[in-house]
Design an enzyme around this catalytic site. Structure first.
Site, short mmCIF file in Angstrom:
data_model
loop_
_atom_site.label_atom_id
_atom_site.label_comp_id
_atom_site.label_asym_id
_atom_site.label_seq_id
_atom_site.Cartn_x
_atom_site.Cartn_y
_atom_site.Cartn_z
N ARG A 156 -6.09 10.04 -0.72
CA ARG A 156 -5.78 10.43 -2.09
C ARG A 156 -7.05 10.51 -2.91
O ARG A 156 -7.19 11.39 -3.76
CB ARG A 156 -4.79 9.43 -2.71
N HIS A 212 0.85 -1.18 0.00
CA HIS A 212 0.00 0.00 0.00
C HIS A 212 0.89 1.23 0.00
O HIS A 212 1.84 1.31 0.77
CB HIS A 212 -0.90 -0.01 1.24
#
Lengths: 244, 268, 664
Positions: free
Chosen positions: C273, C257
């Site tokens: 994000r 990740h």
């Protein structure tokens, strides 16, 4: 993060007791270790287990403050150990297991068993109108504000801090506890739940329920998720009192 | 015998509709507490009237005895009121008993818990238990006095009781117990039922402020009675008679009754 | 010896396991669930961001369908996914979200009217239509063409797990908490259940069941830096592997990740994000557009993680005493948004870093996050190698994610697989030919064997330390089997791990307690973890191409010609204790049946080697497409022509999904 390399030597006094051992007596055992940058009690306790005492019992799962497994009494108060930075603690600290719950050994307690019992007793699941909804159809609508309000109460991680901090629960083992009230408040706020206040009164309308609470508010003050327990319990109390 | 009794006796109480009594009792405990607290504040102000002078205190005492309305002083009115308050008190004590630790074991656990937790609200509660327990005895004795000898209230009579009868330690203890108990109790009422719009921090500051205020007021009042009692000890038993009343009050008083007759002198 | 007999044994009490259990219980079967921890503590709770389902309620999700979700998933997987499974999944995901809504999950809802969001570093005003007011909302996530990720603020996994767990309690599903399955009871043909150990009392007992489901989640703890919970040690994977009969699929596919908090590895959600957060380097420069002009920070996880490591290698990372890292900047989202929608992130930053993310940047570096590989199963969840053994969720490889999973597809997979496998397991239990004459003697033998192993460990004179071996393994995995892999590194890693496995046969234990004994647990688990670690490293070594999260620097190109196939790993059954390597087989994917033939993913490198059948299949697909369009048929007919799958779904899950713009 500072580049300083000076680190304190700290002492952790840990309550040791193994209920499975008939000869065991509860005692405090001291462990010394050197602090490191960003060291949490998760890191510290694992270091103790890996390097000093492989028999030490404690529980961690997510180690990120999300799962609620690692609640323990840190210097007398319940906290999530995984997100307690050692830097915040005095050079000598005491770790003891959460009171009230069944002790498994050392710092490990069986919160899960109690929580399941509580859930069964207070029926903390959605009592929906339809048990077999048509999954092809567009979902029922819900006001965004209501969904948010439900989530606010749904954030409980069942860590047991509230019950461990509760004076009433210490005296009354059958007390439903703030966690139970929080859940009732959560389902009461949910328009999808078909239960009314009469139904909720059957669940919490006595001295093991909301009328046993003495409003000491330790639950509210120690809740790691900062749930609005004070106002929610008061709210339920008013609603339940209106029934009578 | 009713069916529900038989169902309960059969260990099936869980299957019955839950009793509404726990809710009522909790409301009643809060209600009696609130009334007692309001009463205590009023009482404190009336007693503290001595700070404004003996005449002020005398007038207030007479007022409660109906002197300005009924044409004569009736101390029994005071014992009547005391009986009412006593009823509230007994009820409140009885309900509060439900919350007390019921065994040494419970008390032991609770004390250890509160000591280790270092949590202010929990600590306050155990003080409420201690002071409440003390009030069982202190307030009961006081009630008995007021019921038995209602006529013994007045600037000199009260001062003599405080000083010459040596009761000032008793009043000192009761003052402390009542103010601590009442202050905490009111704060707890506000958080328990959630006084809207007021933060707990504010409530707590208010609580300490009020407790502080009434303690200071009470201590000053007690001091004044002690001083009067000390100065009056040679004339122990004499009752106060105001030299003159303010004109507005004079108009309310029964006609031709000046200098004031002290009803206590007529008492058997 | 205690023997418990039940219809269905579920190993693992997370979202997947519980949903399977509920499905079977609804069909009238008795279910016993074993869980290492209370179910609500499972790692499912840690999924913060959301669950993908093509509901198409929000403006930015308009026009979304199963088709687009399907394509995103397959592209994300770098064509490693089983496309039939992906189709089954995307058709069931909306139903799963709606089922959870009906069960009580407080999904965040659409508020009609204008709202301001941050997209690509700019404030943009979106207008949500009146008709969508109060429907379930979606947010943006990496690797998706539409806003498709349904969410509950930033506690989606938590809310979902609590909903499902509460439903399990409501239905009286039995859960044995703090119980661990040590081995499967099987005769090489059929699985009959498992030998379990109570972690508190140490008691061993046999669970005999018609069907056994492994739903134990991932194996992140094989790595030093992982977002996974401490219980994610791959013990379910190991259960299957150690049978020597069942296979593990694609174990070399390990996802990293992009935004693990540095250095602890605690996850901050992709929602950061998705909601507009940016990645910055030591100079504060936003570097992702330089590498991925199209999707930028929101390319798939494998791509973003690789770009981040690449950037650090160029010396543009931020130096610290723990090594280099990069910054995640969410300050531009504003305090209100952070305190409202990303509160978990705010809490994590406050408690673990002592910073306020509304004012300061968050230090991040990629961390192990997801195990795409798992117990190889058919689309029904059943192992093709061992009858009666099923798997679901992260521990399974049925194979939805191929070589890279999209964000938001994991919690979605847990409940979707739960719904599908729940039905197929119930079917399996219903079928008379699967009835069981309880093999009590076999069970007794299996329990005795486990007991002997434990006693041998307890009384071993060995001098190896389990915790140290584990730490060494994690170090090797992080160093040699991480984001960038090479033949040398992998070879070195494999031989190192083999030595560790040999050493692990000489572990000594100080505490002789039979009951709760963390040292004993570490000792027997580390042996199994080492077998998994070797399987991953060895598979990665053999796979001489780059696909999805598996990136070989010496073979940087995806090679469909030679590697469009699934790795199957078997542990040697005869010499289980002596072996130090798995036996690998490969299962080719058939390009000629693919709905979406291999191509460019739309992000990342554009340089794969074609499979010989690809061109032909592409041509065939085009032809079918034109044909169907000419006939005026709808997208469902086209899909049916391209790759029929509906009959593989349980009957009650076959229906279409209603949308505002697509009535039934």
């Amino acid at each position: 993060m500072s580049a300083e390399t000076f680190h304190r030597h700290i002492t952790l006094n840990i309550l040791r007791y193994n209920p499975q051992d008939a000869d065991a007596e509860p005692r405090l055992q001291s462990y010394a270790l050197e602090e490191a940058d960003g060291m949490t009690l998760f890191i510290a306790l694992n270091e103790l287990r890996e390097h000093q005492d492989p028999t030490l019992q404690f529980d961690f799962v997510c180690r990120a403050g999300i799962c609620g497994s690692c609640a323990m009494m840190v210097n007398g108060r319940p906290r999530l150990a995984c997100r307690t930075l050692v830097a915040e603690l005095p050079a000598e600290s005491t770790l003891t297991p959460l009171p009230f719950f069944e002790l498994i050994g050392d710092l490990s307690v069986n919160t899960g068993k109690w929580m399941r019992g509580m859930s069964e007793r207070l029926e903390t699941w959605l009592h929906a109108r339809e048990t077999e909804p048509d999954l092809q159809r567009i979902e029922e609508r819900m006001a965004p504000e209501i969904a948010e309000a439900i989530y606010e109460l749904d954030r409980c991680v069942e860590c047991g801090c509230c019950v461990a901090a509760c004076g009433t629960a210490q005296m009354r083992p059958d007390f439903a506890g703030a966690v139970g009230f929080g859940k009732i408040a959560r389902f009461r706020a949910d328009p999808r739940d078909t239960r009314d206040d009469d139904d909720y009164f059957e669940l919490i309308g006595d001295d093991t329920g909301v009328f046993g609470c003495m409003s000491l508010l330790a639950c509210h003050d120690v809740c790691p998720k900062s749930l609005p327990l004070k106002t929610q319990i008061a709210f339920l109390r008013r609603k339940m009192a209106l029934i009578a | 015998m009713s069916t529900s009794f038989l169902i309960v006796q059969s260990g099936l109480a869980e299957r019955l509709r839950k009793s509404r009594w726990p809710a009522r009792l909790d409301l009643l405990q809060s209600g009696t507490g609130l009334l007692l607290a309001i009463f205590m504040w009023g009482h404190m102000f009336f007693v503290a009237s001595i700070l404004l002078g003996e005449t002020a205190m005398w007038s207030i005492t007479r007022m409660f005895e109906g002197y300005f309305f009924l044409g004569d002083a009736h101390p029994r009115l005071v014992s009547g009121a005391a009986a009412g308050v006593l009823l509230l008190f007994v009820l409140h004590a009885l309900l509060a008993l439900r919350k007390f630790p019921a065994s040494y074991r419970q008390y032991h656990i609770l004390r250890a818990h509160i000591k280790a937790m270092r949590h202010e609200d929990s600590r306050l509660w155990i003080w409420q238990v201690y002071t409440g327990f003390a009030l069982f005895f202190l307030a009961s004795a006081h009630f008995y006095q007021m019921l038995a000898w209602p006529q013994n209230i007045g600037p000199y009579a009260s001062a003599d009781r405080v000083w010459s009868d040596g009761l000032w330690p008793f009043y000192l203890l009761m003052l402390l117990a009542v103010e601590v108990h009442g202050g905490i109790g009111l704060y707890r009422l506000a958080v328990k039922w959630n006084w809207p719009g007021l933060s707990r921090n504010f409530l707590k500051r208010l609580k300490w402020g009020l407790t502080g205020f009434f303690l200071v007021l009470g201590l000053m009042t007690l001091g004044t009675y002690m001083k009067i009692g000390f100065e009056h000890q040679a004339r122990y038993g004499e009752r106060y008679r105001p030299a003159e009343l303010p004109a507005w009050l004079e108009r309310l008083a029964p006609e031709g009754d000046f200098p004031r007759r002290d009803p206590k002198e007529d008492a058997p | 010896m205690k023997t418990r007999i039940t219809d269905l044994l579920v190993i693992g009490g997370g979202l997947a396991g519980l949903r399977v259990a509920i499905g079977a219980a609804k069909r009238g079967h008795e279910v016993l669930t074993l869980s290492l921890v209370p179910p609500k503590r499972s790692h499912s709770a840690a999924a913060q961001g959301g669950m993908q389902a093509s509901l198409a309620n929000v403006a930015k999700g308009a026009g979304d369908t199963e088709d687009i979700h399907f394509e995103d998933t397959v592209r994300g997987s770098d064509w490693g996914a089983d496309q039939v499974v992906a189709r089954m999944f995307v058709n069931t995901a909306p139903k799963a979200v709606r089922e959870l809504a009906a069960w009580g999950t407080p999904w965040s809802r659409v508020k009609s009217g204008e709202r301001e969001v941050v997209i690509n570093n700019e404030k943009v005003t979106l207008t949500e239509r009146e008709a969508a007011q109060g429907l379930i909302a979606q947010r943006d996530f990496g690797g998706t063409k539409k806003w498709r990720t349904c969410y509950v603020s930033d506690g989606t996994g938590h809310a979902m797990l609590y909903t499902v767990s509460d439903q399990a309690i409501a239905r009286g599903v039995a859960v044995e908490e703090r119980c661990e399955a040590l081995s499967l009871i099987h005769d090489g043909e059929r699985c009959y259940g498992a030998v379990a150990r109570n972690l508190v009392t140490g008691e061993l007992f046999a669970c005999l069941a018609r069907a056994t489901v492994i739903a134990t989640g991932g194996a992140g703890r094989l790595y030093r830096v992982t977002t996974n919970a401490v219980i994610c040690e791959g013990m379910g994977h190991a259960l299957a592997l150690e049978t020597g009969v069942a296979a593990l699929g694609n174990m070399e596919a390990v996802q990293f990740h992009p935004t693990g908090i540095f250095p602890a590895g605690i996850l901050v959600t992709e929602g950061c994000r998705g909601d507009g957060g940016l990645l910055r380097d030591a100079e504060g420069h936003r570097f992702m557009p330089d590498y991925e002009p199209e999707k930028k920070e929101l390319a798939s996880r494998d791509v973003v993680s690789r770009r981040m490591e690449e950037h650090i290698r160029r010396g543009l990372g931020v130096d610290s005493r723990f090594g280099a890292h990069l910054w995640l900047d969410i300050t531009l989202l504003g305090r209100r948004h952070i305190e409202h929608n990303l509160r978990e992130v705010k809490e994590i930053c406050a408690y673990f870093l002592g910073i306020d993310p509304a004012e300061k940047w968050i230090p991040v570096r990629p961390a192990q996050h997801y195990t795409m590989g798992g117990v190889r199963t058919r689309h029904t969840g059943e192992s093709p190698h061992l009858k009666g053994l099923f798997a679901a969720g992260e521990s399974a490889c049925w194979d939805l994610h191929g070589f890279n999973r999209l964000g938001g597809n994991s919690v979605a997979e847990t409940v979707v697989a739960g719904m599908i496998v729940g039905e197929s397991v119930a079917d399996f239990c219903d079928a008379p030919e699967n009835d069981l004459a309880a093999p009590v003697a076999l069970a007794r033998e299996c329990v005795r064997r486990e007991e002997e192993k434990l006693l041998a460990l307890l009384h071993s004179k060995g001098e190896e330390n389990a915790f140290k071996l584990c730490a060494e393994m994690q170090e090797i995995m992080t160093r040699c089997v991480g984001i960038f892999r090479t033949a040398d590194g992998l070879q070195d890693g494999v031989s190192h791990l083999q030595r560790l496995l040999q050493r692990s046969r000489h572990i000594g234990i100080q505490s002789k307690a039979w009951g709760s004994n963390p040292e004993l647990v570490a000792a027997y688990r580390v042996r199994r973890m080492l077998k998994l670690a070797i399987t991953i490293a060895y598979g990665a070594y053999q796979r001489t191409e780059s696909r999805g999260a598996h990136f070989r620097e010496d073979f940087p190109v995806r090679n469909d010609r030679d590697w469009l196939k699934r790795t199957l790993a078997f542990w040697c059954r005869e010499a289980e204790e002596e072996a130090t390597l798995p036996h690998l087989e490969y299962e080719a994917q058939d390009v000629n049946t693919m709905e979406l033939p291999p191509g460019w993913r739309g992000y990342g490198a554009k340089n794969h080697i074609e499979h010989p059948d690809t061109a032909e299949r592409q041509f065939a697909v085009e032809r079918i497409r034109n044909h169907v369009q000419l006939a005026g048929s709808d997208r469902f007919a086209l899909q049916q022509e391209l790759m029929p799958y509906l009959e593989k779904l349980p009957a009650r899950l076959r229906g279409r999904n209603e949308r505002l713009d697509e009535p039934l």
